[in-house]
Structure formats: C-alpha cells, structure tokens
Scaffold this motif. Sequence first.
Motif, short mmCIF file in Angstrom:
data_model
loop_
_atom_site.label_atom_id
_atom_site.label_comp_id
_atom_site.label_asym_id
_atom_site.label_seq_id
_atom_site.Cartn_x
_atom_site.Cartn_y
_atom_site.Cartn_z
N GLY A 410 6.78 0.79 6.15
CA GLY A 410 7.79 0.04 5.42
C GLY A 410 7.44 -1.42 5.23
N ARG A 411 6.21 -1.77 5.48
CA ARG A 411 5.83 -3.18 5.36
C ARG A 411 5.92 -3.66 3.92
NH1 ARG A 411 0.39 -5.61 7.91
NH2 ARG A 411 0.12 -7.37 6.53
N GLU A 412 6.55 -4.84 3.78
CA GLU A 412 6.69 -5.42 2.45
C GLU A 412 5.32 -5.84 1.92
OE1 GLU A 412 9.32 -8.86 0.80
OE2 GLU A 412 10.34 -7.81 2.44
N GLY A 413 5.11 -5.71 0.63
CA GLY A 413 3.83 -6.15 0.07
C GLY A 413 2.74 -5.10 0.17
N CYS A 414 3.06 -3.93 0.74
CA CYS A 414 2.06 -2.85 0.81
C CYS A 414 2.53 -1.71 -0.10
CB CYS A 414 1.88 -2.35 2.24
SG CYS A 414 0.79 -0.90 2.28
N THR A 415 1.80 -1.48 -1.16
CA THR A 415 2.21 -0.44 -2.12
C THR A 415 1.79 0.94 -1.63
OG1 THR A 415 0.19 -0.96 -3.31
CG2 THR A 415 2.24 -1.86 -4.21
N VAL A 416 0.87 0.99 -0.66
CA VAL A 416 0.38 2.29 -0.20
C VAL A 416 1.52 3.10 0.43
CG1 VAL A 416 -1.15 3.43 1.47
CG2 VAL A 416 -2.02 1.56 0.06
N GLY A 417 2.37 2.42 1.21
CA GLY A 417 3.47 3.12 1.88
C GLY A 417 4.36 3.83 0.87
N ARG A 418 4.74 3.11 -0.20
CA ARG A 418 5.62 3.71 -1.23
C ARG A 418 4.94 4.89 -1.90
NH1 ARG A 418 7.70 -0.38 -5.56
NH2 ARG A 418 8.34 1.51 -6.67
N ALA A 419 3.66 4.69 -2.24
CA ALA A 419 2.93 5.76 -2.94
C ALA A 419 2.80 6.97 -2.01
CB ALA A 419 1.56 5.25 -3.35
N TRP A 420 2.54 6.69 -0.75
CA TRP A 420 2.37 7.77 0.23
C TRP A 420 3.65 8.62 0.30
CZ3 TRP A 420 -2.33 7.59 3.07
CH2 TRP A 420 -2.50 8.64 3.95
N GLN A 421 4.76 7.89 0.36
CA GLN A 421 6.05 8.57 0.44
C GLN A 421 6.29 9.41 -0.81
OE1 GLN A 421 9.05 5.80 1.51
NE2 GLN A 421 10.56 7.39 1.94
N ALA A 422 6.02 8.81 -1.98
CA ALA A 422 6.25 9.53 -3.25
C ALA A 422 5.44 10.82 -3.27
CB ALA A 422 5.89 8.64 -4.44
N GLY A 423 4.21 10.76 -2.77
CA GLY A 423 3.36 11.94 -2.76
C GLY A 423 3.84 13.00 -1.79
N THR A 424 4.17 12.58 -0.56
CA THR A 424 4.59 13.57 0.44
C THR A 424 5.92 14.20 0.05
OG1 THR A 424 5.33 11.70 1.76
CG2 THR A 424 3.32 12.73 2.46
N GLU A 425 6.82 13.40 -0.56
CA GLU A 425 8.11 13.97 -1.00
C GLU A 425 7.90 15.12 -1.99
OE1 GLU A 425 10.36 10.71 -2.50
OE2 GLU A 425 10.96 10.06 -0.48
N ARG A 426 6.79 15.06 -2.72
CA ARG A 426 6.52 16.13 -3.68
C ARG A 426 5.61 17.21 -3.09
NH1 ARG A 426 7.75 11.78 -6.10
NH2 ARG A 426 8.99 11.82 -8.00
N GLY A 427 5.44 17.16 -1.80
CA GLY A 427 4.67 18.20 -1.11
C GLY A 427 3.17 18.06 -1.28
N MET A 428 2.71 16.89 -1.68
CA MET A 428 1.26 16.73 -1.87
C MET A 428 0.59 16.35 -0.54
SD MET A 428 1.36 14.49 -5.37
CE MET A 428 -0.23 14.85 -6.10
N ARG A 429 -0.69 16.68 -0.44
CA ARG A 429 -1.45 16.16 0.69
C ARG A 429 -1.92 14.76 0.27
NH1 ARG A 429 -6.85 15.73 2.34
NH2 ARG A 429 -7.72 16.91 0.60
N VAL A 430 -1.50 13.75 1.03
CA VAL A 430 -1.85 12.37 0.66
C VAL A 430 -2.91 11.88 1.63
CG1 VAL A 430 -0.97 10.08 0.12
CG2 VAL A 430 0.55 12.06 -0.05
N THR A 431 -3.93 11.23 1.12
CA THR A 431 -4.97 10.71 2.01
C THR A 431 -5.56 9.42 1.44
OG1 THR A 431 -6.97 11.29 3.25
CG2 THR A 431 -6.86 12.07 0.99
N THR A 432 -6.20 8.67 2.31
CA THR A 432 -6.84 7.43 1.87
C THR A 432 -8.32 7.70 1.65
OG1 THR A 432 -5.35 6.26 3.36
CG2 THR A 432 -7.19 5.01 2.48
N VAL A 433 -8.85 7.13 0.58
CA VAL A 433 -10.30 7.21 0.35
C VAL A 433 -10.90 5.93 0.92
CG1 VAL A 433 -12.08 7.19 -1.43
CG2 VAL A 433 -10.09 8.68 -1.68
N VAL A 434 -11.83 6.08 1.88
CA VAL A 434 -12.30 4.90 2.59
C VAL A 434 -13.71 4.44 2.20
CG1 VAL A 434 -10.78 5.27 4.57
CG2 VAL A 434 -13.05 6.30 4.57
N SER A 435 -14.40 5.21 1.36
CA SER A 435 -15.72 4.79 0.87
C SER A 435 -16.10 5.74 -0.26
CB SER A 435 -16.77 4.89 1.98
OG SER A 435 -17.00 6.26 2.30
N PHE A 436 -17.20 5.46 -0.94
CA PHE A 436 -17.60 6.36 -2.02
C PHE A 436 -17.97 7.74 -1.45
CE2 PHE A 436 -20.66 8.35 -4.83
CZ PHE A 436 -19.91 8.39 -6.00
N GLU A 437 -18.70 7.74 -0.32
CA GLU A 437 -19.08 9.03 0.29
C GLU A 437 -17.83 9.84 0.63
OE1 GLU A 437 -20.77 6.32 1.10
OE2 GLU A 437 -22.76 6.93 0.41
#
Length: 520
Positions: A410-437
């Motif tokens: 819920g940290r302000e100024g972080c859009t990842v949290g909102r996007a994460w929530q939007a994805g999980t609410e729709r039953g998606m597997r949400v993950t972070t991409v941490v490098s090109f590999e």
Amino acid sequence: MEWRLLDTPPMTAAENMALDDALLELKGEGRTPDTIRFLQFAPRAVLVGYHQSVAEEVRLDYCRAHGIDVNRRNTGGGAIFFDENQLGWEVICRKAAFDVGVPTPRLFRTLCLPVVDALATLGVAADFRPRNDIEVDGRKISGTGGTESGEAFLFQGTMLVDFDVETMLRALRIPVEKLKAKEIDSIKERVTCLRWELGRTPTLEAIKEAVRRGFERRLGIRLVPAGLTAEELKRFRARLPFYRSAEWVDPVRRPARPRETLQGAAKFEAGLVRFTLDPDLRRNRVHEIFITGDFLAFPHRALYDLEAALRGADLDPEVLRGTVRRFFESGALQIPGMSADEFLRPLDQLFEKIAIARTGLPLGHCDRISPANGSFAEVLCRRPSVLLLPYCAKPTDCDLRHDKSCRVCGREGCTVGRAWQAGTERGMRVTTVVSFEDLWAELMRMRVAGEPAFVGCCCRPFFTKHAEDFARAGVPGILLDIDHTTCYDLDQARDAYAGTFDRQTELAVELLERVLEGIA
Ligand code: SF4
Ligand code: SF4
C-alpha cells in the motif's frame, strides 16, 4: 587526376550547411572541381540529421544558454555534437567518378578507407564498420553520412580528435542532470577519439595531412589546395539566409494534433524508422503522416514526397504498403542497407493500434499498447493468465525491488502494488521481471506450460529493441508502455538488462486496468 583540397576556416553551423549546399549543387551542375573539404565549427554546434526533428533530439534551452548552435544537416543519420575537438571531412564529387547512381554501402566503404589509412598513419588501428562508421576495437571514432544532387554526391564524416562527452549529452535530448560518472563511462565504451587512443592530441595540421594522403593514395588522385570560386561564394551567400532560418532548422514536421497521433518504430542495422500517424478514423483516411529516423535516404526529398503521397490516402494497410513499395521499386526512395519490407515494419504496429482504437479506447491509450504474436483483440480473447511487471517500477528502497514478489504494502508512489492487485483480482499469476534473462525464462516457462497469453509492462524503447525476441518466444502478449525516464534515456540499458537499473519508473495503471477490464 587532380582534385581540389578545400580547407575552410571554422564557420557557424549555418555557414557550413549553406556552403555544403552550394558546393554540392554546383558540382551537380558540373561547374566546380571534385573536392575534398576540411570543415570546422565555431561556435560549437548540434546538428540533427536531415530526417530528424529538432524537438525530439535537442535540448534547445541548454544549447541557447551555452552558445551552442543548432542546425540541420543535409545528410541523413543521427544528431551529432560538433565542437572544436572535431574535424569534419567531405568528399564532393561526380557520381561518375565512382560509377554509382546513388551512394551505396560499397561507396561508403571506399570513401571511409582513406580515413582508416589516415588513422593508421597517426598510430590508431581503425577499421570500416558497415553501414558507414569507422571504429577502433568496436568504438566509433568517425561517423559519416551522404546526400546527392543531380550528377554529384556529397559524403561527409567527423573525426573525433578529443571528445567532450558531458556537453554532448547535455546538448542532446538525454536527461543528463541525472547522469553519473558510470553512465558517461558506458558511452566511452562505445565511442573513442584520437586523444584517448594515443594519450596525446596530434596537431590539426598532422591530422589533415594524414587524411589528405589517405585520399590521394586510395582514390589515386592528387589534391591541390585552392579556395572557393567566385560562383561558389555567390551561391553560398545567396543560400546562407535560408540555412539560418527556422524554416530550415526546425521545419514544421510535427503533427498539428499530437494527442491524436499514433507511432510505430522499428530499428534495423541501417537505422531506426519511426512513423507518426494522425489518422482520420471517421473518414478512414490518413490525415497526416511523418516519417523520421537516423537512416540515410536518397534522393534528398524522397521522404517528403512519400509523406505527400500518403497524405489523404485510404487508411488501408495494402494501399499504404503499395505506395511505399512503388517508391522503393521505382527508385524514388532508396535507403542503403534497408529493404522496403523493413521500412514498412512500423506500419504493422500502426494498423495494430488503429484496430485497438476501433474498440473504443482513446487514441492516446492505443499508442501505448504493443501486441506481440497476435492482434490486441486476439490476445485479449485468449484471456491472458500472466501479468509481468518490471522491477524498475518498484521503489529503489523497497526490499523486494529485485525480488519476483510484492507484498502489496500500500505504499504511496508505488504503482506496482496497484497493478499487482488488479492482476490478482482477475485471477492472473503476477510476477516481477528482474532482468532480461528472467524475462526470457518467464516467456519460456509460459510456452512450456501452455499459458494462453500474458500482459506485460515495459518501456517503449525496450519493446522496440526486443520486438523480435518477443516474436521468437511465440507467446501471445500485450505490452503496455511505462512512464518516466527509462534506462534507455539514461543510457543505462545495459544495467537494466542485468537487473541493476537504479531508478524508479511508473506503470500506467489506468491503462492497465482498462486493458484488464477488456479480458473476456
Ligand atoms: S507495493 Fe511497492 S513498495 Fe510495496 S512491496 Fe510491492 S513493490 Fe515494494
Ligand atoms: S528497459 Fe529499463 S526502463 Fe525499460 S522496462 Fe526495462 S528496466 Fe525499465
């Protein structure tokens, strides 16, 4: 055979451009000798390529405040910064002397080799790098470009004697107030100059003499020093006001309705091509279209003529492709090293975006969506099951920045949290991409698992550069642009590739939510 050696004193950017024009045009009319010219700039100057937009490439405020001239070259290619540490060299001669209709990659090589020899004489082992650069161990020391007029062509290059990286970065459109020493170092890995190679700066006279000899030997000519003819001076003076005018430096080649435009871009060996389209969706016509980039195009006005031919045309991919192909096939447009198919690649993206606009999404949103391995509608119909979010959008001090997870704190100024929530609410597997590999591993995992499709967020330069990788992975997906300065703006793409980009970007959450709502 005798050619003229024209060594002009340092001049303003407008003067140098006006003189290039006068010399080339008179050569095209057969009224001046074949010439090798040395040129320098005073004051320092930024020169955009003929097919580039000043607004997109140059930090005008910085240049004005620091007395840096801004002008446009008659030749294609990218924007360059020209200060007293650079020596320009030019070949202005009859096409017949090299038996070419228009400048070709082979001609570029022929005209670069004398300078490669000159560098060897000065103690630097350089080589020609297609399409048109001279490099030392993979680092560019001389960039070149060319244009033509009638029966003549002009080919020009810059020799980096010393290199003021910081001023160049500030003058060109890169947000360098954020640049740090390590980013400047990464430029130094791609560009070099005589001083860095030799540990000293040869005199200008020694450099000119080496270049002169290189041309004499390679072209089998004798260079005779001479000044401008009366006719050249007259034509130069007549042209100068135009080259000082805004009409030349920054012609209005921008859409009148920027919010209504869509862009498509693709990068190839021969350069980047960008189409900016203002579509008239109601009438199904092209309202305006602009084609820009850092490629070399011949004849000189070919792109303007092509834009004019496309303006008002039916908004039909086959109609537009047909027009472009006719230009290529008839020779009305020639881009050394680039095929009509490659040149047309951005058009596919544009029509994909037009199709998205027809679903009711505002044009501004559509321009930020890039489907891969299927159309927007097709990918949505597959019901994407995975949402990929880039680590660069997490706060730099979040302990999970380089982790694949997010605790949606819920940290302000972080859009990842909102996007994460939007994805999980729709039953998606949400993950972070941490490098090109990691991205590649995610794509492969999805392929093996038979995931129907994915939605991902990344910056546009990343997608432009890796469009073929996404196609190769074969998983249908929709990529959404992110906001803010990207690692490409900061010349930190390599850090990003390795997962060590150290700034925070922002996800376009509203757009993401609109797209997720469209999943059937
Ligand atoms: S919501 Fe943002 S700050 Fe919080 S854990 Fe997730 S990425 Fe980190
Ligand atoms: S390329 Fe850089 S800015 Fe773009 S998404 Fe990746 S880390 Fe972020």
